[in-house]
Design a protein around this motif. Sequence first.
Motif, mmCIF file in Angstrom:
data_model
loop_
_atom_site.group_PDB
_atom_site.id
_atom_site.type_symbol
_atom_site.label_atom_id
_atom_site.label_comp_id
_atom_site.label_asym_id
_atom_site.label_seq_id
_atom_site.Cartn_x
_atom_site.Cartn_y
_atom_site.Cartn_z
ATOM 1 N N ASP A 94 60.703 89.054 63.927
ATOM 2 C CA ASP A 94 61.860 88.987 63.028
ATOM 3 C C ASP A 94 63.021 88.309 63.747
ATOM 4 O O ASP A 94 63.541 88.835 64.729
ATOM 5 C CB ASP A 94 62.260 90.408 62.604
ATOM 6 C CG ASP A 94 63.345 90.419 61.534
ATOM 7 O OD1 ASP A 94 63.846 89.333 61.153
ATOM 8 O OD2 ASP A 94 63.691 91.520 61.066
ATOM 9 N N CYS A 106 58.661 89.672 53.014
ATOM 10 C CA CYS A 106 59.236 90.246 54.231
ATOM 11 C C CYS A 106 60.244 91.319 53.808
ATOM 12 O O CYS A 106 60.103 91.900 52.731
ATOM 13 C CB CYS A 106 59.840 89.185 55.144
ATOM 14 S SG CYS A 106 61.336 88.380 54.542
ATOM 15 N N ARG A 153 62.077 85.274 57.238
ATOM 16 C CA ARG A 153 60.669 84.908 57.448
ATOM 17 C C ARG A 153 59.954 84.435 56.191
ATOM 18 O O ARG A 153 59.323 83.379 56.194
ATOM 19 C CB ARG A 153 59.911 86.096 58.066
ATOM 20 C CG ARG A 153 60.309 86.372 59.496
ATOM 21 C CD ARG A 153 59.747 87.676 60.003
ATOM 22 N NE ARG A 153 60.456 88.810 59.416
ATOM 23 C CZ ARG A 153 60.231 90.082 59.726
ATOM 24 N NH1 ARG A 153 59.272 90.380 60.588
ATOM 25 N NH2 ARG A 153 60.930 91.041 59.173
#
Length: 197
Positions: A162, A8, A14
Amino acid sequence: MLRILFVCTGNTCRSPLAEGLLRIRVHQEGLAAEVRSAGVSAVTGGPISRNSASLLQEAGFKDSISSLAIQESEVNWADLILTMTMGHKRTVIQRFPGAIEKTFTLKEYVEDDAHILQAIEEREQLVTELQLKQALSQAVSIEERSRIFKLEHAIPDFDISDPFGGSIEIYRQTAEEISGSLDKLVHKIRARNEGSK
């Protein structure tokens, strides 16, 4: 042994969630896989977000994860690189062109709808053709532009939301989104393990 690298941005929200949640599943199910994560704009050695750490702890993850800037050694280690967004995928491929064949978004890699998979393949071929045309200073026709536009609309959004800066509930939603894709990924890993016996 399948080696999976999740990627990420900062490797704090994440991709550590994906790493931890998959490591739990791999351990529980006795799958032959190693899992790591990294970030395209990460600082190596930093802590992951408090909310990601809390959710992993809730899920029973006992190890610790710290952020890691993606580097050639991690890319070379990985058999499969799974990014959280199309933007991350593009960045990985731009920085490490040799990784193009093994880099996908997580959602793209686990997609199992035949029509969507066909649209992805057509889009990839068309994009390659159009890039070649542009490199040779050839014009791109209206029909070609229209075709790529239609293909783009046939393909779902493969980005994972996100949660950065959000509440624990926002992080939980992202973790659930990741978990849904990990269910499909575990199925693919299991099939691969059984096929190699």
